[in-house]
Scaffold this motif. Structure first.
Motif, PDB file in Angstrom:
ATOM      1  N   THR A  60     -32.323  -1.691  23.608  1.00 48.54           N
ATOM      2  CA  THR A  60     -32.281  -3.019  23.006  1.00 48.54           C
ATOM      3  C   THR A  60     -30.900  -3.638  23.040  1.00 48.54           C
ATOM      4  O   THR A  60     -30.716  -4.780  22.664  1.00 48.54           O
ATOM      5  CB  THR A  60     -32.740  -2.960  21.523  1.00 48.54           C
ATOM      6  OG1 THR A  60     -31.930  -2.022  20.812  1.00 48.54           O
ATOM      7  CG2 THR A  60     -34.188  -2.532  21.449  1.00 48.54           C
TER       8      THR A  60
ATOM      9  N   SER B 229     -38.070   8.039  18.628  1.00 51.47           N
ATOM     10  CA  SER B 229     -39.016   8.007  17.527  1.00 51.47           C
ATOM     11  C   SER B 229     -39.876   9.257  17.666  1.00 51.47           C
ATOM     12  O   SER B 229     -40.865   9.273  18.405  1.00 51.47           O
ATOM     13  CB  SER B 229     -39.898   6.748  17.586  1.00 51.47           C
ATOM     14  OG  SER B 229     -40.871   6.764  16.560  1.00 51.47           O
TER      15      SER B 229
ATOM     16  N   ARG C 131     -38.813   6.940  29.842  1.00 47.29           N
ATOM     17  CA  ARG C 131     -38.087   5.685  30.047  1.00 47.29           C
ATOM     18  C   ARG C 131     -37.160   5.866  31.230  1.00 47.29           C
ATOM     19  O   ARG C 131     -36.448   6.872  31.314  1.00 47.29           O
ATOM     20  CB  ARG C 131     -37.257   5.307  28.816  1.00 47.29           C
ATOM     21  CG  ARG C 131     -38.060   4.997  27.583  1.00 47.29           C
ATOM     22  CD  ARG C 131     -38.747   3.668  27.672  1.00 47.29           C
ATOM     23  NE  ARG C 131     -39.465   3.358  26.440  1.00 47.29           N
ATOM     24  CZ  ARG C 131     -40.526   2.555  26.383  1.00 47.29           C
ATOM     25  NH1 ARG C 131     -40.979   1.991  27.483  1.00 47.29           N
ATOM     26  NH2 ARG C 131     -41.115   2.315  25.236  1.00 47.29           N
TER      27      ARG C 131
ATOM     28  N   GLY D 191     -44.113   5.212  26.079  1.00 46.81           N
ATOM     29  CA  GLY D 191     -42.795   5.620  25.628  1.00 46.81           C
ATOM     30  C   GLY D 191     -42.504   7.090  25.815  1.00 46.81           C
ATOM     31  O   GLY D 191     -41.506   7.597  25.296  1.00 46.81           O
TER      32      GLY D 191
ATOM     33  N   THR E 195     -39.511   7.823  23.332  1.00 45.09           N
ATOM     34  CA  THR E 195     -38.254   7.140  23.606  1.00 45.09           C
ATOM     35  C   THR E 195     -38.461   5.643  23.517  1.00 45.09           C
ATOM     36  O   THR E 195     -39.377   5.095  24.152  1.00 45.09           O
ATOM     37  CB  THR E 195     -37.736   7.499  25.014  1.00 45.09           C
ATOM     38  OG1 THR E 195     -37.641   8.923  25.123  1.00 45.09           O
ATOM     39  CG2 THR E 195     -36.365   6.877  25.261  1.00 45.09           C
ATOM     40  N   LEU E 196     -37.647   4.978  22.716  1.00 45.53           N
ATOM     41  CA  LEU E 196     -37.774   3.546  22.532  1.00 45.53           C
ATOM     42  C   LEU E 196     -37.064   2.790  23.645  1.00 45.53           C
ATOM     43  O   LEU E 196     -36.189   3.332  24.339  1.00 45.53           O
ATOM     44  CB  LEU E 196     -37.186   3.139  21.175  1.00 45.53           C
ATOM     45  CG  LEU E 196     -37.740   3.878  19.958  1.00 45.53           C
ATOM     46  CD1 LEU E 196     -37.073   3.370  18.687  1.00 45.53           C
ATOM     47  CD2 LEU E 196     -39.253   3.714  19.865  1.00 45.53           C
ATOM     48  N   GLU E 197     -37.425   1.542  23.833  1.00 43.34           N
ATOM     49  CA  GLU E 197     -36.781   0.715  24.852  1.00 43.34           C
ATOM     50  C   GLU E 197     -35.346   0.428  24.457  1.00 43.34           C
ATOM     51  O   GLU E 197     -35.006   0.346  23.285  1.00 43.34           O
ATOM     52  CB  GLU E 197     -37.540  -0.597  25.034  1.00 43.34           C
ATOM     53  CG  GLU E 197     -38.931  -0.422  25.639  1.00 43.34           C
ATOM     54  CD  GLU E 197     -39.605  -1.765  25.883  1.00 43.34           C
ATOM     55  OE1 GLU E 197     -38.977  -2.800  25.592  1.00 43.34           O
ATOM     56  OE2 GLU E 197     -40.740  -1.761  26.370  1.00 43.34           O
TER      57      GLU E 197
END
Length: 326
Positions: free
Chosen positions: A325, A317, A48, A45, A321-323
């Motif tokens: 969604t 977070s 991305r 993460g 970097t979060l995926e």
């Protein structure tokens, strides 16, 4: 990240869909080393790869920047509420008069009015907002890369320049819209995967996807927190530029290697510039040596970004970097 990691990420920022072999050839490393390192950074993460629309040309929406003043102690809660909205592209905590900065993209003028007049003000903790609508974008964050490559390396990785005269508006076909949604979720999605997901032939998937990128209706982007690249200081700079010089100043600032984003806006300031540097001293030199060299700039307002909650429609977070969604 070590020096090689940062060079590889910079290469991915220049060409987010480049193969590991292409990146390896340009930076002078073995393909297995490049693949192992970048796949690890993506899996963890740290990086991305996504894509963003050219909002104006696709008719996808109307970008606007908000300064949000909140009740003391409520900034994190308000920031999370703003980041939860599908129409916000970026949400930051700021120093200065405003507590939060927010970029949102509304599909229409009516939607923008509804969002600003009722929805944002209804978020618990919001006291006041100030809105500046984007009129013209000189550089998007997708067009910036960390300064760890030579000019020759950047030139080798850079995609061909777009045609001199691109149409002002190009509506996406239903198939192009489906492809665009896949690209915004995974900017490195393979042509074969697009073909399988959309039940079209691989040549059709390749042709349509490549056309979207060549026409610059979608811009691939490798998202990573600047602090992980050694660029610890991130600032939002609002400038009052004399109208006759707005285009000239915007173009020149957008070409500076420390500028991630530059756009002309409505409101009390006519130009917004996002700057990243390694140290406060470098930001000082940028303000005095670069911004200060323009007599056409009448006033400036400098704020620092202390935390990002969302960038490019991607939630954060901490520094990860979060995926996507949604």
């Amino acid at each position: 990240m070590d020096v090689l990691d940062r060079r590889l990420v910079a290469a991915l920022q220049v060409s987010p869909r480049a193969s590991w072999g292409e990146i390896a050839r340009v930076v002078g490393e073995h393909e297995r080393t490049v693949a192992r390192r970048l796949q690890r950074l993506i899996t963890e993460g740290v990086v991305r790869v996504t894509a963003i629309y050219d909002d104006f040309r696709t008719g996808h929406g109307r970008p606007a920047h908000l300064h949000v003043h909140v009740r003391p102690g409520s900034a994190p809660k308000v920031a999370e509420a703003l980041a939860d909205r599908p129409d916000t592209r970026s949400v930051y905590a700021l120093t200065g008069a405003a507590d939060l900065g927010c970029e949102l993209v509304s599909p229409s003028r009516e939607a923008l009015h509804r969002t600003l007049s009722t929805e944002i003000s209804a978020v618990g903790g919001v006291l006041q907002t100030q809105t500046q609508v984007v009129l013209h974008t000189f550089r998007t964050v997708a067009e910036w890369h960390a300064p760890y490559l030579t000019e020759e390396e950047v030139a080798e990785l850079s995609p061909p320049p777009p045609p001199d005269a691109l149409p002002d508006v190009e509506r996406l076909t239903p198939l192009e819209q489906e492809i665009a949604e896949l690209l915004t979720a995974d900017g490195r999605i393979a042509f074969t995967a697009v073909a399988e997901r959309l039940d079209v032939s691989v040549p059709t998937a390749r042709r349509r996807l490549s056309s979207l990128l060549e026409r610059r209706l979608l811009l691939p982007r490798a998202e990573v927190e600047p602090a992980l690249l050694g660029l610890e200081v991130e600032a939002m700079l609002w400038l009052k530029v004399r109208p006759y010089a707005l285009d000239l100043v915007g173009q020149r600032l957008a070409a500076h290697p420390n500028v991630r984003y530059c756009a002309a806006t409505s409101g009390t300031h006519s130009l917004i510039v996002q700057v990243v540097t390694a140290h406060e001293a470098d930001l000082y030199r940028f303000m005095t040596g670069v911004v200060g060299s323009y007599d056409e700039i009448a006033d400036s307002d400098l704020t620092l970004i202390t935390r990002a909650y969302k960038r490019g429609h991607l939630r954060k977070s901490g520094l990860l970097t979060l995926e996507k969604t949604t």
